[in-house]
Design an enzyme around this catalytic site. Structure first.
Site, PDB file in Angstrom:
ATOM      1  N   CYS A  59      39.130  41.387  51.723  1.00 41.96           N
ATOM      2  CA  CYS A  59      39.850  40.144  52.113  1.00 41.96           C
ATOM      3  C   CYS A  59      39.242  39.372  50.870  1.00 41.96           C
ATOM      4  CB  CYS A  59      39.363  39.712  53.735  1.00 41.96           C
ATOM      5  SG  CYS A  59      37.686  40.114  53.701  1.00 41.96           S
ATOM      6  N   HIS A  60      38.510  39.431  50.425  1.00 42.20           N
ATOM      7  CA  HIS A  60      38.395  38.580  49.143  1.00 42.20           C
ATOM      8  C   HIS A  60      39.171  38.807  48.129  1.00 42.20           C
ATOM      9  CE1 HIS A  60      35.819  42.078  48.426  1.00 42.20           C
ATOM     10  NE2 HIS A  60      36.494  41.968  46.998  1.00 42.20           N
TER      11      HIS A  60
END
Length: 109
Positions: A59-60
């Site tokens: 998700c980063h």
DNA sequence: CACCTGACATAAT
DNA sequence: AATTATGCCAGGT
């Protein structure tokens, strides 16, 4: 004990799209939303926020539009953001002032 | 730069 | 089942 949050078809799409992002690249909620046929970015962020697939789903690697980091899952004090920025930097994605330095790192579906 | 509106899904009531 | 509120947003004024 907390009840499990079963991922829905929509979330699965988001996870798959996010997983498609190659290392050293990033994508935006909007692009993912479009990729899964959804004009909403919040729904995408919503899915990533739950992130039942943890580090499996980078998700980063997903940032907001305008090439900004935007927020993060449970951004408690902004300290986590720095951690992700560092991870991205290690992957080759450089961020300046919380913003993507090289738009070339943007992954296109 | 700040504010409000729009679009979509989940959780709670 | 329907409505309300909210959420790693986006975009326009």
């Amino acid at each position: 004990m907390k009840p499990e949050r079963p991922p829905t078809a929509f979330e699965l799409k988001v996870y798959e799209a996010t997983r498609r992002i190659p290392r050293g690249k990033v994508s935006t909620y909007r692009l993912i939303g479009k990729s899964i046929k959804c004009d909403s970015s919040q729904a995408v962020g919503q899915a990533l926020r739950r992130n039942p697939f943890a580090p499996q789903v980078p998700c980063h690697r997903v940032i907001a539009s305008s090439l900004t980091i935007g927020g993060f899952f449970g951004e408690r004090k902004g300290t986590e953001i720095k951690r992700k920025l560092k991870l991205l930097g290690v992957e080759g994605v450089r961020f300046v002032d919380g913003k993507l330095a090289d738009p070339d790192c943007l992954h296109r579906f």
